[in-house]
Motif scaffolding. Structure first.
Motif, PDB file in Angstrom:
ATOM      1  N   TYR A 269      -0.208 -32.422  83.778  1.00  7.88           N
ATOM      2  CA  TYR A 269      -1.443 -31.759  83.363  1.00  7.88           C
ATOM      3  C   TYR A 269      -1.731 -32.525  82.047  1.00  7.88           C
ATOM      4  CZ  TYR A 269      -4.936 -28.596  81.171  1.00  7.88           C
ATOM      5  OH  TYR A 269      -6.238 -27.966  80.788  1.00  7.88           O
ATOM      6  N   LEU A 270       0.113 -32.274  81.268  1.00  7.10           N
ATOM      7  CA  LEU A 270      -0.493 -34.030  80.410  1.00  7.10           C
ATOM      8  C   LEU A 270      -1.239 -34.624  79.793  1.00  7.10           C
ATOM      9  CD1 LEU A 270       2.725 -32.149  78.433  1.00  7.10           C
ATOM     10  CD2 LEU A 270       0.481 -31.670  77.621  1.00  7.10           C
ATOM     11  N   GLU A 271      -0.708 -36.024  81.237  1.00  4.10           N
ATOM     12  CA  GLU A 271      -1.312 -37.309  81.518  1.00  4.10           C
ATOM     13  C   GLU A 271      -2.465 -37.153  82.369  1.00  4.10           C
ATOM     14  OE1 GLU A 271       0.416 -39.894  81.141  1.00  4.10           O
ATOM     15  OE2 GLU A 271       2.213 -39.614  81.304  1.00  4.10           O
ATOM     16  N   TYR A 272      -2.938 -36.013  82.276  1.00  4.16           N
ATOM     17  CA  TYR A 272      -4.149 -35.820  82.523  1.00  4.16           C
ATOM     18  C   TYR A 272      -5.391 -34.985  81.968  1.00  4.16           C
ATOM     19  CZ  TYR A 272      -8.795 -32.857  84.093  1.00  4.16           C
ATOM     20  OH  TYR A 272      -9.838 -32.233  83.975  1.00  4.16           O
ATOM     21  N   LEU A 273      -4.892 -34.770  80.451  1.00  7.90           N
ATOM     22  CA  LEU A 273      -5.661 -33.990  79.531  1.00  7.90           C
ATOM     23  C   LEU A 273      -5.782 -35.405  78.880  1.00  7.90           C
ATOM     24  CD1 LEU A 273      -3.952 -30.913  78.545  1.00  7.90           C
ATOM     25  CD2 LEU A 273      -6.139 -31.670  79.677  1.00  7.90           C
TER      26      LEU A 273
ATOM     27  N   ALA B 294     -11.276 -20.597  83.551  1.00 12.19           N
ATOM     28  CA  ALA B 294     -11.613 -22.257  84.074  1.00 12.19           C
ATOM     29  C   ALA B 294     -10.663 -23.205  84.905  1.00 12.19           C
ATOM     30  CB  ALA B 294     -10.745 -22.226  82.148  1.00 12.19           C
ATOM     31  N   MET B 295      -8.806 -22.596  84.273  1.00  9.20           N
ATOM     32  CA  MET B 295      -7.405 -23.146  84.939  1.00  9.20           C
ATOM     33  C   MET B 295      -8.232 -23.062  86.590  1.00  9.20           C
ATOM     34  SD  MET B 295      -4.484 -23.520  83.116  1.00  9.20           S
ATOM     35  CE  MET B 295      -4.143 -24.685  82.202  1.00  9.20           C
ATOM     36  N   LEU B 296      -8.621 -22.193  87.498  1.00  9.47           N
ATOM     37  CA  LEU B 296      -9.338 -22.153  89.108  1.00  9.47           C
ATOM     38  C   LEU B 296     -10.065 -23.468  89.115  1.00  9.47           C
ATOM     39  CD1 LEU B 296      -9.352 -18.010  89.073  1.00  9.47           C
ATOM     40  CD2 LEU B 296      -7.523 -19.597  90.479  1.00  9.47           C
ATOM     41  N   ALA B 297     -11.081 -23.142  88.327  1.00  8.92           N
ATOM     42  CA  ALA B 297     -12.544 -24.143  88.358  1.00  8.92           C
ATOM     43  C   ALA B 297     -11.259 -25.834  88.495  1.00  8.92           C
ATOM     44  CB  ALA B 297     -13.199 -23.796  87.419  1.00  8.92           C
ATOM     45  N   ILE B 298     -10.995 -25.867  87.084  1.00  3.79           N
ATOM     46  CA  ILE B 298     -10.179 -27.282  87.728  1.00  3.79           C
ATOM     47  C   ILE B 298      -9.419 -27.247  88.989  1.00  3.79           C
ATOM     48  CG2 ILE B 298      -8.008 -28.855  86.287  1.00  3.79           C
ATOM     49  CD1 ILE B 298      -9.344 -27.408  84.213  1.00  3.79           C
ATOM     50  N   ALA B 299      -8.652 -26.228  89.282  1.00  7.07           N
ATOM     51  CA  ALA B 299      -8.243 -26.999  90.450  1.00  7.07           C
ATOM     52  C   ALA B 299      -8.656 -27.461  91.820  1.00  7.07           C
ATOM     53  CB  ALA B 299      -6.988 -25.212  90.534  1.00  7.07           C
TER      54      ALA B 299
ATOM     55  N   ARG C 109       6.573 -25.969  91.267  1.00  9.46           N
ATOM     56  CA  ARG C 109       5.383 -27.018  90.956  1.00  9.46           C
ATOM     57  C   ARG C 109       4.482 -27.743  91.916  1.00  9.46           C
ATOM     58  NH1 ARG C 109       8.208 -30.266  85.712  1.00  9.46           N
ATOM     59  NH2 ARG C 109       7.823 -29.294  84.176  1.00  9.46           N
ATOM     60  N   GLY C 110       4.575 -27.050  92.822  1.00  9.06           N
ATOM     61  CA  GLY C 110       4.011 -27.769  94.061  1.00  9.06           C
ATOM     62  C   GLY C 110       3.333 -29.274  94.424  1.00  9.06           C
ATOM     63  N   ASN C 111       4.933 -29.967  93.716  1.00  8.07           N
ATOM     64  CA  ASN C 111       5.833 -31.441  94.679  1.00  8.07           C
ATOM     65  C   ASN C 111       7.217 -31.687  95.751  1.00  8.07           C
ATOM     66  OD1 ASN C 111       7.257 -30.457  92.386  1.00  8.07           O
ATOM     67  ND2 ASN C 111       6.561 -32.800  91.345  1.00  8.07           N
ATOM     68  N   GLY C 112       7.516 -29.623  95.378  1.00  9.59           N
ATOM     69  CA  GLY C 112       8.725 -29.720  95.618  1.00  9.59           C
ATOM     70  C   GLY C 112       9.953 -29.114  94.732  1.00  9.59           C
ATOM     71  N   THR C 113       9.900 -29.373  94.082  1.00 13.23           N
ATOM     72  CA  THR C 113      10.561 -29.024  92.308  1.00 13.23           C
ATOM     73  C   THR C 113       9.957 -27.911  91.948  1.00 13.23           C
ATOM     74  OG1 THR C 113       9.564 -30.013  90.727  1.00 13.23           O
ATOM     75  CG2 THR C 113      10.697 -31.253  92.132  1.00 13.23           C
ATOM     76  N   VAL C 114      11.015 -26.950  91.979  1.00 14.91           N
ATOM     77  CA  VAL C 114      11.154 -25.382  91.225  1.00 14.91           C
ATOM     78  C   VAL C 114      11.408 -25.919  90.097  1.00 14.91           C
ATOM     79  CG1 VAL C 114      11.404 -23.013  91.182  1.00 14.91           C
ATOM     80  CG2 VAL C 114      10.132 -24.439  93.323  1.00 14.91           C
TER      81      VAL C 114
ATOM     82  N   GLY D  72      -2.985 -31.266  88.442  1.00 16.15           N
ATOM     83  CA  GLY D  72      -1.767 -31.207  88.576  1.00 16.15           C
ATOM     84  C   GLY D  72      -2.021 -29.105  88.520  1.00 16.15           C
ATOM     85  N   ILE D  73      -2.816 -28.368  88.658  1.00 11.29           N
ATOM     86  CA  ILE D  73      -3.171 -27.375  87.964  1.00 11.29           C
ATOM     87  C   ILE D  73      -2.768 -26.799  90.363  1.00 11.29           C
ATOM     88  CG2 ILE D  73      -4.192 -25.406  87.979  1.00 11.29           C
ATOM     89  CD1 ILE D  73      -4.893 -26.917  85.472  1.00 11.29           C
TER      90      ILE D  73
END
Length: 363
Positions: free
Chosen positions: A142-146, A75-80, A236-241, A87-88
């Motif tokens: 992701y929490l904001e998205y939900l 399901a998360m692959l589909a969301i991404a 995280r995909g935004n340069g931070t880890v 945010g996935i």
């Protein structure tokens, strides 16, 4: 529509709320002391402090959790693929085992691009390695998205503390008197279920996790080390880890430990040299640690909601006063696997709430 109150606005609560609200069969309100985007976020509210990534928690014999994690992975692959603003992100993942498992990890057969490392590829102190396609979850986004998805579908979020599970009834959606039915309550309070009135589950306990957020845009893959040394690197995909970590059972201390911070930095530098620029890799260990330390964004502590006996997933009938009876559906105790199993648990709760709604209508 059948009114439902979901208590808790972490990844489980919001996933459940969306599943119920979007079905068109329920009118849902979420009530929570901590909410996405709120001014204060307690370390006891685990969701915003998670790494997070999809890495199987289930053992090779835990068929039930395997099914949950498999469903959520797909399901998360589909969301991404369809909703990048969630945010996935899809990324390479690498799991390193200090001791070779007797059989390959169960998830090697369900993840994309699984490949075992050769003996020549294994780092020192590692007996087995598996690389595969994983999912990186930028948890604040992701929490904001939900949350946004839930409210756009007609749900509402109330930022309130409740001391007893049946206090949630007062926040139930309003109904015409002629059609009023008792609201169904869904308890997704995680660690809060230990102290929440009407629940007070002593099987719930914390596992303290300390993490570091660093700026390291060169790091692109998720790495987890398993064994006597536990650590992980999660971009995280935004340069931070996210760098971690610890798993200290029954520890409630929410203050970061500077010595643990240094331990995490050094261990994660061994796991992932890409945390530093290429021209820094000839530096000695102490110099590397200092350089990465200068790129720290934050040091965080979160408490995972563990539970002896595993997740509590069941319906319960509770009485308020002498003549009022309510159904409470419990879904808590996910420990460190909340994100990677959340969407499957939402389906399980939907089934329980649907069953309870039929009972309400027929009573």
């Amino acid at each position: 529509m059948q009114p439902v109150v979901v208590v808790g606005a972490g990844v489980i609560g919001l996933s459940v709320a969306n599943r119920l609200q979007e079905s068109g069969e329920f009118h849902v309100i979420v009530v929570a002391e901590n909410v996405p985007g709120g001014k204060s976020q307690s370390a006891k509210w685990a969701s915003p402090w998670a790494g997070a990534h999809w890495r199987a928690w289930a053992t090779n014999t835990d068929r039930e959790l395997q099914a949950m994690e498999t469903q959520t992975y797909r399901a998360m692959l589909a969301i991404a693929a369809k909703t990048p603003e969630a945010g996935i992100h899809v990324a390479p993942g690498l799991d390193l085992f200090e001791t070779a498992p007797e059989e390959p990890p169960w998830y090697a057969s369900i993840v994309d691009d699984a490949c075992e490392l050769s003996a020549e590829q294994l780092p020192a102190g590692v007996a087995y390695g598996l690389q595969y396609t994983t999912l990186l979850i930028d948890v604040p986004i992701y929490l904001e998205y939900l949350s946004r998805r839930f409210t756009l579908s007609g749900g509402a979020i109330v930022n309130r503390y409740i001391g007893h599970i049946l206090d949630a009834v007062q926040y139930a959606p309003k109904q015409p008197p002629a059609r009023a039915t008792a609201p169904i309550i869904v308890n997704c309070t995680g660690l809060g279920s230990r102290s929440l009135g009407g629940v007070r589950d002593n099987a719930v306990y914390p596992s303290r996790g300390q993490t570091i957020v660093v700026n390291a845009p060169n790091a692109k893959r998720s790495i987890t080390q398993l064994g006597s040394r536990f650590g992980y690197v999660i971009p995280r995909g935004n340069g931070t880890v996210i760098l971690g970590g610890t798993a200290d059972k029954h520890q409630w201390d929410c203050e970061p430990d500077p010595q643990v911070t240094q331990m995490i930095i050094r261990q994660c530098l061994e796991l992932e040299p890409e945390l530093l620029p290429a021209n820094a890799r000839t530096l000695d260990t102490n110099a590397k640690a200092r350089m990465l330390g200068e790129n720290i964004v934050s040091v965080n502590v979160g408490l995972r909601p563990m539970r002896d006996g595993g997740v509590r997933l069941e319906s319960q009938t509770m009485c308020s006063g002498c003549d009022k009876v309510f159904t409470v559906v419990h879904c808590y105790g996910h420990g460190g696997f909340g994100y990677q199993s959340s969407l499957a648990y939402a389906d399980k709760v939907f089934a329980l709430v649907t069953e309870a709604a039929g009972t309400v209508l027929n009573s």
